[in-house]
Design an enzyme around this catalytic site. Structure first.
Site, short mmCIF file in Angstrom:
data_model
loop_
_atom_site.label_atom_id
_atom_site.label_comp_id
_atom_site.label_asym_id
_atom_site.label_seq_id
_atom_site.Cartn_x
_atom_site.Cartn_y
_atom_site.Cartn_z
N SER A 1 27.76 54.68 -24.01
CA SER A 1 29.02 55.27 -23.56
C SER A 1 29.70 54.31 -22.61
CB SER A 1 28.73 56.59 -22.85
OG SER A 1 28.03 56.30 -21.65
N LYS A 2 30.93 54.64 -22.23
CA LYS A 2 31.67 53.78 -21.30
C LYS A 2 30.87 53.54 -20.01
CE LYS A 2 36.34 53.22 -22.28
NZ LYS A 2 36.84 54.12 -23.32
N ARG A 3 30.29 54.62 -19.51
CA ARG A 3 29.52 54.54 -18.27
C ARG A 3 28.35 53.56 -18.41
NH1 ARG A 3 25.20 57.71 -16.93
NH2 ARG A 3 25.52 58.86 -18.87
#
Ligand code: GLU
Length: 470
Positions: free
Chosen positions: A241-243
Protein backbone atom coordinates in the site's frame (compact mmCIF):
# COMPACT_ATOMS: atom_id res chain seq x y z
CA UNK A 1 21.75 -17.54 -27.26
CA UNK A 2 20.73 -15.11 -29.97
CA UNK A 3 21.07 -11.45 -29.09
CA UNK A 4 19.07 -10.74 -25.98
CA UNK A 5 16.23 -8.24 -26.32
CA UNK A 6 14.17 -7.36 -23.26
CA UNK A 7 11.49 -4.75 -22.86
CA UNK A 8 9.87 -2.72 -20.18
CA UNK A 9 6.22 -2.16 -21.03
CA UNK A 10 4.54 0.24 -18.59
CA UNK A 11 0.99 1.48 -18.93
CA UNK A 12 1.18 5.29 -18.67
CA UNK A 13 -1.68 5.73 -16.24
CA UNK A 14 0.46 7.10 -13.41
CA UNK A 15 3.99 7.52 -12.18
CA UNK A 16 6.71 4.92 -12.41
CA UNK A 17 5.89 3.09 -9.20
CA UNK A 18 8.36 1.09 -7.21
CA UNK A 19 7.23 -2.30 -8.57
CA UNK A 20 7.55 -1.08 -12.16
CA UNK A 21 10.99 0.31 -11.41
CA UNK A 22 12.09 -3.09 -10.13
CA UNK A 23 10.73 -4.82 -13.26
CA UNK A 24 12.62 -2.30 -15.40
CA UNK A 25 15.78 -2.89 -13.36
CA UNK A 26 15.67 -6.65 -13.92
CA UNK A 27 15.04 -6.24 -17.65
CA UNK A 28 17.84 -3.72 -17.86
CA UNK A 29 20.32 -5.84 -15.89
CA UNK A 30 19.56 -8.96 -17.91
CA UNK A 31 20.00 -7.12 -21.21
CA UNK A 32 23.25 -5.49 -20.04
CA UNK A 33 24.61 -8.76 -18.74
CA UNK A 34 24.19 -10.40 -22.14
CA UNK A 35 25.25 -7.43 -24.24
CA UNK A 36 21.68 -7.10 -25.47
CA UNK A 37 19.16 -4.28 -25.54
CA UNK A 38 16.27 -3.18 -23.38
CA UNK A 39 13.43 -1.55 -25.25
CA UNK A 40 10.76 0.71 -23.80
CA UNK A 41 7.21 0.19 -24.95
CA UNK A 42 4.54 2.53 -23.70
CA UNK A 43 1.30 0.56 -23.45
CA UNK A 44 -1.00 3.44 -24.19
CA UNK A 45 -3.89 1.70 -25.90
CA UNK A 46 -6.24 2.63 -23.06
CA UNK A 47 -6.86 6.16 -24.33
CA UNK A 48 -9.03 7.17 -21.38
CA UNK A 49 -6.43 6.41 -18.74
CA UNK A 50 -3.16 7.03 -20.58
CA UNK A 51 -1.66 10.50 -20.24
CA UNK A 52 1.35 12.29 -21.65
CA UNK A 53 2.50 13.53 -18.20
CA UNK A 54 2.57 9.90 -17.07
CA UNK A 55 4.73 8.97 -20.08
CA UNK A 56 7.11 11.77 -19.13
CA UNK A 57 7.12 10.75 -15.46
CA UNK A 58 7.97 7.16 -16.39
CA UNK A 59 10.82 8.26 -18.64
CA UNK A 60 12.14 10.65 -16.01
CA UNK A 61 11.90 8.00 -13.33
CA UNK A 62 13.85 5.52 -15.45
CA UNK A 63 16.47 8.12 -16.32
CA UNK A 64 16.89 9.17 -12.71
CA UNK A 65 17.40 5.53 -11.76
CA UNK A 66 19.99 5.22 -14.53
CA UNK A 67 17.97 2.61 -16.40
CA UNK A 68 18.45 3.71 -19.96
CA UNK A 69 16.46 2.03 -22.68
CA UNK A 70 17.76 1.51 -26.19
CA UNK A 71 16.34 3.42 -29.11
CA UNK A 72 13.17 5.46 -29.04
CA UNK A 73 10.25 4.52 -26.85
CA UNK A 74 7.58 2.69 -28.84
CA UNK A 75 3.93 3.66 -28.57
CA UNK A 76 1.65 0.65 -28.59
CA UNK A 77 -1.27 2.78 -29.71
CA UNK A 78 0.75 3.90 -32.73
CA UNK A 79 0.91 0.29 -33.90
CA UNK A 80 -2.85 -0.33 -33.94
CA UNK A 81 -3.02 -0.93 -37.70
CA UNK A 82 -0.34 -3.62 -37.42
CA UNK A 83 -2.31 -5.31 -34.64
CA UNK A 84 -5.43 -5.29 -36.85
CA UNK A 85 -3.44 -6.65 -39.78
CA UNK A 86 -2.28 -9.67 -37.76
CA UNK A 87 -5.78 -10.26 -36.41
CA UNK A 88 -7.08 -10.44 -39.99
CA UNK A 89 -4.19 -12.67 -40.97
CA UNK A 90 -5.21 -15.04 -38.20
CA UNK A 91 -8.76 -15.05 -39.56
CA UNK A 92 -7.45 -15.78 -43.06
CA UNK A 93 -5.37 -18.66 -41.68
CA UNK A 94 -8.41 -20.11 -39.93
CA UNK A 95 -6.98 -19.49 -36.44
CA UNK A 96 -9.40 -16.71 -35.57
CA UNK A 97 -12.93 -15.81 -36.57
CA UNK A 98 -15.48 -13.05 -36.67
CA UNK A 99 -18.00 -13.12 -33.86
CA UNK A 100 -21.31 -11.23 -34.26
CA UNK A 101 -22.77 -11.83 -30.83
CA UNK A 102 -24.57 -8.82 -29.45
CA UNK A 103 -24.01 -7.70 -25.86
CA UNK A 104 -27.44 -9.06 -24.97
CA UNK A 105 -26.56 -12.47 -26.43
CA UNK A 106 -23.29 -12.50 -24.50
CA UNK A 107 -25.13 -11.65 -21.30
CA UNK A 108 -27.53 -14.48 -21.92
CA UNK A 109 -24.62 -16.86 -22.65
CA UNK A 110 -23.04 -15.97 -19.32
CA UNK A 111 -26.33 -16.38 -17.49
CA UNK A 112 -26.85 -19.82 -18.98
CA UNK A 113 -23.34 -20.88 -18.07
CA UNK A 114 -23.81 -19.66 -14.54
CA UNK A 115 -27.13 -21.45 -14.24
CA UNK A 116 -25.42 -24.65 -15.37
CA UNK A 117 -22.77 -24.13 -12.71
CA UNK A 118 -20.05 -23.39 -15.28
CA UNK A 119 -17.67 -20.46 -15.45
CA UNK A 120 -19.16 -17.59 -17.51
CA UNK A 121 -17.25 -18.01 -20.74
CA UNK A 122 -17.86 -17.46 -24.41
CA UNK A 123 -19.24 -20.71 -25.79
CA UNK A 124 -17.72 -20.61 -29.29
CA UNK A 125 -21.03 -19.76 -30.93
CA UNK A 126 -19.45 -18.24 -34.08
CA UNK A 127 -16.35 -20.42 -34.10
CA UNK A 128 -17.53 -22.72 -36.88
CA UNK A 129 -20.53 -20.79 -38.13
CA UNK A 130 -20.56 -19.66 -41.72
CA UNK A 131 -20.01 -15.88 -42.02
CA UNK A 132 -22.91 -15.81 -44.50
CA UNK A 133 -25.16 -16.13 -41.46
CA UNK A 134 -23.86 -12.84 -40.13
CA UNK A 135 -26.67 -10.59 -38.92
CA UNK A 136 -27.15 -7.14 -40.43
CA UNK A 137 -25.91 -4.07 -38.64
CA UNK A 138 -23.60 -5.75 -36.14
CA UNK A 139 -19.88 -4.94 -36.35
CA UNK A 140 -18.03 -8.16 -35.48
CA UNK A 141 -15.16 -8.68 -33.07
CA UNK A 142 -12.31 -11.06 -33.89
CA UNK A 143 -11.85 -13.99 -31.55
CA UNK A 144 -8.89 -16.37 -31.44
CA UNK A 145 -9.60 -20.08 -31.67
CA UNK A 146 -8.30 -21.38 -28.38
CA UNK A 147 -7.31 -25.06 -28.46
CA UNK A 148 -10.17 -27.30 -27.38
CA UNK A 149 -8.05 -29.92 -25.67
CA UNK A 150 -4.66 -30.42 -24.15
CA UNK A 151 -2.77 -28.03 -21.94
CA UNK A 152 -1.04 -24.72 -22.41
CA UNK A 153 2.31 -24.86 -20.66
CA UNK A 154 4.24 -21.81 -19.56
CA UNK A 155 7.85 -22.79 -18.95
CA UNK A 156 8.74 -19.98 -16.66
CA UNK A 157 12.22 -19.15 -15.37
CA UNK A 158 10.82 -18.22 -11.97
CA UNK A 159 7.56 -20.15 -11.61
CA UNK A 160 8.78 -23.33 -13.28
CA UNK A 161 6.39 -25.34 -15.45
CA UNK A 162 2.91 -23.86 -15.11
CA UNK A 163 0.11 -25.81 -16.76
CA UNK A 164 -3.17 -24.22 -17.85
CA UNK A 165 -6.06 -26.42 -18.84
CA UNK A 166 -7.49 -25.36 -22.18
CA UNK A 167 -11.02 -25.78 -20.84
CA UNK A 168 -10.36 -22.71 -18.73
CA UNK A 169 -9.32 -20.62 -21.72
CA UNK A 170 -12.11 -19.48 -23.99
CA UNK A 171 -12.00 -17.89 -27.45
CA UNK A 172 -11.01 -14.45 -26.26
CA UNK A 173 -11.31 -11.27 -28.29
CA UNK A 174 -8.18 -10.05 -30.10
CA UNK A 175 -9.77 -7.24 -32.11
CA UNK A 176 -12.73 -5.19 -30.92
CA UNK A 177 -15.65 -4.27 -33.15
CA UNK A 178 -14.18 -0.79 -33.62
CA UNK A 179 -11.02 -2.35 -35.04
CA UNK A 180 -8.84 -1.67 -32.00
CA UNK A 181 -6.75 -4.51 -30.56
CA UNK A 182 -7.17 -5.94 -27.12
CA UNK A 183 -4.25 -5.68 -24.76
CA UNK A 184 -3.62 -9.43 -24.98
CA UNK A 185 -3.16 -9.32 -28.72
CA UNK A 186 -1.20 -6.08 -28.95
CA UNK A 187 1.42 -7.34 -26.48
CA UNK A 188 2.12 -10.46 -28.55
CA UNK A 189 2.34 -8.66 -31.89
CA UNK A 190 4.60 -6.00 -30.39
CA UNK A 191 6.88 -8.42 -28.58
CA UNK A 192 7.26 -10.42 -31.77
CA UNK A 193 7.87 -7.43 -34.02
CA UNK A 194 10.32 -5.91 -31.54
CA UNK A 195 12.30 -9.14 -31.50
CA UNK A 196 11.85 -9.58 -27.75
CA UNK A 197 13.66 -12.72 -26.60
CA UNK A 198 12.95 -12.48 -22.87
CA UNK A 199 9.85 -11.22 -21.07
CA UNK A 200 10.44 -10.33 -17.43
CA UNK A 201 7.34 -8.94 -15.70
CA UNK A 202 5.12 -9.25 -12.65
CA UNK A 203 3.44 -12.57 -11.96
CA UNK A 204 0.05 -10.88 -12.21
CA UNK A 205 0.60 -11.49 -15.94
CA UNK A 206 1.07 -15.24 -15.65
CA UNK A 207 -2.44 -16.19 -16.81
CA UNK A 208 -2.11 -13.66 -19.63
CA UNK A 209 1.00 -15.57 -20.69
CA UNK A 210 -1.11 -18.68 -21.31
CA UNK A 211 -3.48 -16.71 -23.56
CA UNK A 212 -0.62 -14.98 -25.31
CA UNK A 213 1.01 -18.34 -26.08
CA UNK A 214 -2.18 -19.30 -27.96
CA UNK A 215 -1.60 -16.32 -30.27
CA UNK A 216 2.11 -17.10 -30.70
CA UNK A 217 1.28 -20.66 -31.63
CA UNK A 218 -1.46 -19.62 -34.04
CA UNK A 219 1.00 -17.36 -35.86
CA UNK A 220 3.79 -19.93 -35.72
CA UNK A 221 5.96 -17.48 -33.83
CA UNK A 222 8.57 -18.45 -31.24
CA UNK A 223 7.41 -17.85 -27.70
CA UNK A 224 9.96 -15.67 -25.86
CA UNK A 225 11.55 -16.91 -22.65
CA UNK A 226 9.46 -15.80 -19.71
CA UNK A 227 10.17 -14.88 -16.10
CA UNK A 228 7.19 -13.85 -13.99
CA UNK A 229 8.39 -12.26 -10.79
CA UNK A 230 6.38 -12.26 -7.56
CA UNK A 231 4.90 -8.90 -6.68
CA UNK A 232 6.21 -6.76 -3.86
CA UNK A 233 4.33 -7.00 -0.58
CA UNK A 234 4.32 -4.85 2.52
CA UNK A 235 6.39 -5.86 5.57
CA UNK A 236 3.25 -7.50 7.00
CA UNK A 237 2.83 -9.67 3.91
CA UNK A 238 -0.22 -7.75 2.68
CA UNK A 239 -0.46 -6.15 -0.74
CA UNK A 240 1.87 -3.15 -0.98
CA UNK A 241 0.00 0.00 0.00
CA UNK A 242 1.02 3.65 -0.15
CA UNK A 243 1.94 3.55 3.52
CA UNK A 244 4.24 0.61 2.80
CA UNK A 245 6.06 2.35 -0.01
CA UNK A 246 3.85 1.85 -3.09
CA UNK A 247 4.89 5.24 -4.37
CA UNK A 248 6.34 6.68 -7.52
CA UNK A 249 10.14 6.70 -7.75
CA UNK A 250 10.10 10.51 -7.66
CA UNK A 251 8.69 10.24 -4.13
CA UNK A 252 11.82 8.33 -3.17
CA UNK A 253 13.98 11.01 -4.74
CA UNK A 254 12.07 13.63 -2.73
CA UNK A 255 12.52 11.60 0.45
CA UNK A 256 16.26 11.80 -0.13
CA UNK A 257 17.20 8.41 -1.52
CA UNK A 258 20.09 8.12 -3.94
CA UNK A 259 19.43 6.34 -7.24
CA UNK A 260 22.31 3.91 -6.69
CA UNK A 261 20.91 3.01 -3.27
CA UNK A 262 17.44 2.43 -4.68
CA UNK A 263 18.90 0.30 -7.46
CA UNK A 264 20.81 -1.79 -4.94
CA UNK A 265 17.76 -2.13 -2.70
CA UNK A 266 15.36 -2.98 -5.53
CA UNK A 267 17.79 -5.54 -6.89
CA UNK A 268 17.70 -7.36 -3.55
CA UNK A 269 13.93 -7.18 -3.48
CA UNK A 270 13.20 -10.41 -5.31
CA UNK A 271 16.65 -11.32 -6.54
CA UNK A 272 19.70 -12.53 -4.72
CA UNK A 273 23.32 -13.37 -5.23
CA UNK A 274 24.61 -15.45 -2.34
CA UNK A 275 24.38 -13.36 0.84
CA UNK A 276 25.40 -10.10 -0.77
CA UNK A 277 23.39 -7.11 0.42
CA UNK A 278 25.50 -4.23 -0.84
CA UNK A 279 26.86 -4.36 -4.35
CA UNK A 280 27.54 -1.96 -7.16
CA UNK A 281 25.35 -1.82 -10.23
CA UNK A 282 28.26 -3.20 -12.22
CA UNK A 283 28.45 -6.21 -9.91
CA UNK A 284 24.71 -6.69 -10.17
CA UNK A 285 24.92 -6.78 -13.95
CA UNK A 286 27.80 -9.23 -13.76
CA UNK A 287 25.95 -11.52 -11.38
CA UNK A 288 22.45 -11.16 -12.76
CA UNK A 289 20.63 -14.30 -13.84
CA UNK A 290 16.98 -15.26 -14.12
CA UNK A 291 17.73 -18.22 -11.85
CA UNK A 292 18.63 -15.75 -9.09
CA UNK A 293 15.08 -14.38 -9.10
CA UNK A 294 13.21 -15.49 -6.00
CA UNK A 295 9.97 -17.39 -6.15
CA UNK A 296 8.59 -16.08 -2.87
CA UNK A 297 6.99 -12.66 -2.56
CA UNK A 298 9.40 -9.90 -1.66
CA UNK A 299 8.65 -7.70 1.34
CA UNK A 300 9.31 -4.01 1.20
CA UNK A 301 11.34 -2.82 4.16
CA UNK A 302 11.97 0.90 4.65
CA UNK A 303 14.54 0.28 7.39
CA UNK A 304 16.67 -1.79 5.05
CA UNK A 305 16.34 0.79 2.31
CA UNK A 306 17.44 3.51 4.74
CA UNK A 307 20.45 1.52 5.84
CA UNK A 308 21.52 0.90 2.27
CA UNK A 309 21.00 4.58 1.49
CA UNK A 310 23.12 5.51 4.51
CA UNK A 311 25.89 3.33 3.14
CA UNK A 312 25.84 5.08 -0.23
CA UNK A 313 25.73 8.49 1.43
CA UNK A 314 28.82 7.64 3.47
CA UNK A 315 30.64 6.43 0.38
CA UNK A 316 29.70 9.30 -1.92
CA UNK A 317 31.98 12.15 -2.98
CA UNK A 318 31.00 15.44 -1.29
CA UNK A 319 30.72 17.32 -4.58
CA UNK A 320 28.24 14.76 -5.88
CA UNK A 321 26.18 14.91 -2.70
CA UNK A 322 26.24 18.68 -2.65
CA UNK A 323 24.60 18.83 -6.09
CA UNK A 324 21.92 16.37 -4.98
CA UNK A 325 21.25 18.35 -1.78
CA UNK A 326 20.72 21.48 -3.84
CA UNK A 327 18.50 19.69 -6.37
CA UNK A 328 16.47 18.09 -3.58
CA UNK A 329 16.02 21.35 -1.68
CA UNK A 330 14.81 22.91 -4.93
CA UNK A 331 12.50 20.03 -5.80
CA UNK A 332 10.80 19.89 -2.42
CA UNK A 333 10.57 23.67 -2.14
CA UNK A 334 12.90 24.21 0.82
CA UNK A 335 13.77 27.76 -0.18
CA UNK A 336 15.72 28.70 2.95
CA UNK A 337 17.90 25.63 2.61
CA UNK A 338 18.32 26.21 -1.10
CA UNK A 339 19.61 29.72 -0.47
CA UNK A 340 21.78 28.56 2.43
CA UNK A 341 23.32 25.70 0.50
CA UNK A 342 24.03 27.69 -2.64
CA UNK A 343 25.31 30.69 -0.68
CA UNK A 344 27.74 28.60 1.40
CA UNK A 345 28.95 26.02 -1.07
CA UNK A 346 32.56 25.85 0.14
CA UNK A 347 31.60 25.50 3.79
CA UNK A 348 29.01 22.84 3.01
CA UNK A 349 31.57 20.93 0.94
CA UNK A 350 34.09 21.17 3.77
CA UNK A 351 31.48 20.02 6.29
CA UNK A 352 30.14 17.09 4.27
CA UNK A 353 32.70 14.46 5.37
CA UNK A 354 31.54 15.23 8.94
CA UNK A 355 27.84 15.10 8.01
CA UNK A 356 27.87 11.99 5.83
CA UNK A 357 28.30 9.38 8.59
CA UNK A 358 25.37 10.93 10.46
CA UNK A 359 22.73 10.90 7.72
CA UNK A 360 20.60 8.16 6.17
CA UNK A 361 18.89 10.38 3.61
CA UNK A 362 19.67 13.51 1.65
CA UNK A 363 16.99 15.34 3.65
CA UNK A 364 18.83 14.44 6.84
CA UNK A 365 22.04 15.73 5.28
CA UNK A 366 20.31 19.04 4.58
CA UNK A 367 19.03 19.21 8.16
CA UNK A 368 22.53 18.53 9.44
CA UNK A 369 23.98 21.27 7.24
CA UNK A 370 21.57 23.90 8.54
CA UNK A 371 23.90 25.02 11.34
CA UNK A 372 26.16 26.46 8.63
CA UNK A 373 23.68 28.99 7.33
CA UNK A 374 21.26 29.28 10.25
CA UNK A 375 20.49 32.92 11.02
CA UNK A 376 20.93 34.33 14.50
CA UNK A 377 19.51 34.11 16.99
CA UNK A 378 19.28 30.39 16.24
CA UNK A 379 16.07 28.47 16.66
CA UNK A 380 16.86 25.99 19.41
CA UNK A 381 14.90 22.74 19.26
CA UNK A 382 13.24 21.27 22.33
CA UNK A 383 15.94 18.72 23.15
CA UNK A 384 18.66 21.36 22.82
CA UNK A 385 16.68 23.84 24.92
CA UNK A 386 16.56 21.29 27.72
CA UNK A 387 20.36 21.29 27.80
CA UNK A 388 20.60 25.07 28.15
CA UNK A 389 19.95 25.25 31.89
CA UNK A 390 20.96 28.40 33.81
CA UNK A 391 23.96 26.46 35.08
CA UNK A 392 24.94 25.46 31.55
CA UNK A 393 24.63 29.05 30.38
CA UNK A 394 27.11 30.11 33.07
CA UNK A 395 29.57 27.51 31.78
CA UNK A 396 28.97 28.81 28.24
CA UNK A 397 29.96 32.28 29.41
CA UNK A 398 33.23 30.88 30.78
CA UNK A 399 33.83 29.12 27.50
CA UNK A 400 33.28 32.34 25.61
CA UNK A 401 35.95 34.02 27.74
CA UNK A 402 38.39 31.15 27.16
CA UNK A 403 37.74 31.15 23.43
CA UNK A 404 38.39 34.92 23.24
CA UNK A 405 41.97 34.17 24.25
CA UNK A 406 42.70 31.63 21.53
CA UNK A 407 45.23 32.87 19.02
CA UNK A 408 44.83 30.43 16.16
CA UNK A 409 41.21 29.39 15.39
CA UNK A 410 41.76 25.70 14.71
CA UNK A 411 40.38 22.38 15.99
CA UNK A 412 43.57 21.46 17.95
CA UNK A 413 43.80 24.91 19.57
CA UNK A 414 40.10 24.92 20.54
CA UNK A 415 40.40 21.34 21.79
CA UNK A 416 43.36 22.22 24.05
CA UNK A 417 41.64 25.32 25.41
CA UNK A 418 38.43 23.45 26.16
CA UNK A 419 40.22 20.57 27.88
CA UNK A 420 42.07 23.00 30.08
CA UNK A 421 38.81 24.70 30.99
CA UNK A 422 37.09 21.39 31.71
CA UNK A 423 39.89 20.38 34.05
CA UNK A 424 39.82 23.70 35.85
CA UNK A 425 36.07 23.33 36.37
CA UNK A 426 36.32 19.68 37.30
CA UNK A 427 33.91 18.80 34.49
CA UNK A 428 34.06 16.12 31.80
CA UNK A 429 34.67 17.46 28.30
CA UNK A 430 31.33 16.00 27.23
CA UNK A 431 29.56 18.15 29.83
CA UNK A 432 30.98 21.21 28.09
CA UNK A 433 30.34 19.96 24.59
CA UNK A 434 26.60 19.35 25.06
CA UNK A 435 25.44 22.90 25.83
CA UNK A 436 28.00 24.17 23.35
CA UNK A 437 26.40 22.10 20.62
CA UNK A 438 22.96 23.29 21.66
CA UNK A 439 24.06 26.93 21.51
CA UNK A 440 25.97 26.70 18.25
CA UNK A 441 23.68 24.44 16.22
CA UNK A 442 20.34 24.56 18.00
CA UNK A 443 20.34 20.75 18.11
CA UNK A 444 21.70 17.82 20.08
CA UNK A 445 23.17 16.11 17.00
CA UNK A 446 25.89 17.66 14.87
CA UNK A 447 29.38 16.96 13.63
CA UNK A 448 32.21 17.27 16.14
CA UNK A 449 31.53 20.57 17.88
CA UNK A 450 35.07 21.91 17.47
CA UNK A 451 34.80 21.20 13.73
CA UNK A 452 31.52 23.10 13.74
CA UNK A 453 33.26 26.08 15.33
CA UNK A 454 35.95 26.12 12.68
CA UNK A 455 33.40 25.68 9.88
CA UNK A 456 31.24 28.62 10.94
CA UNK A 457 34.27 30.72 11.92
CA UNK A 458 35.31 32.63 14.97
CA UNK A 459 33.03 35.65 14.70
CA UNK A 460 29.88 33.58 14.16
CA UNK A 461 30.83 31.19 16.98
CA UNK A 462 31.27 34.04 19.44
CA UNK A 463 28.05 35.69 18.33
CA UNK A 464 26.01 32.49 18.72
CA UNK A 465 27.53 31.89 22.15
CA UNK A 466 26.77 35.42 23.13
CA UNK A 467 23.12 34.98 22.09
CA UNK A 468 22.77 32.21 24.69
CA UNK A 469 24.71 33.76 27.54
CA UNK A 470 23.68 37.40 27.50
N1 GLU B 1 1.54 -2.88 -19.41
C1 GLU B 1 1.61 -3.95 -18.47
C2 GLU B 1 1.69 -3.40 -17.07
O1 GLU B 1 2.03 -2.24 -16.89
C3 GLU B 1 2.82 -4.84 -18.69
C4 GLU B 1 2.61 -5.80 -19.77
C5 GLU B 1 3.73 -6.76 -19.99
O2 GLU B 1 4.81 -6.59 -19.42
O3 GLU B 1 3.52 -7.67 -20.78
O4 GLU B 1 1.42 -4.11 -16.13
Amino acid sequence: MSKVVTRFAPSPTGFLHIGGARTALFNWAFARKHGGTMLLRIEDTDRERSTEPAVQAIKEGLSWLGLHWDGDAISQFGRASRHAEIAHELVAKGHAYLCYCSPAELDQMREEARAAGKPPRYNGYWRDRDPSQAPEGIAPVVRIKAPLSGDIVVNDHVQGKVVFKTENLDDFIILRSDGTPTYMHAVVVDDHDMGVTHIIRGDDHLTNAARQIIIYNAMGWTVPDMAHIPLIHGPDGAKLSKRHGALGVEAYRQMGYLPEALRNYLARLGWSHEDDEIFSTQQMVEWFSLEGLNKGAARFDFVKLENINGHYIREAAPAYLYDIMVATAREVGREVDLAGLTGNKDTVLAALPELQPRAKTVLELIDLAQFIYATRPLTIDAAATALLTPEARTVLADMATTLEGIIEWSVPAIDTAMRTLAEAKGLKLGKLAQPLRAALTGRTVSPGIFEVMVLIGRAETMARLNDQTA
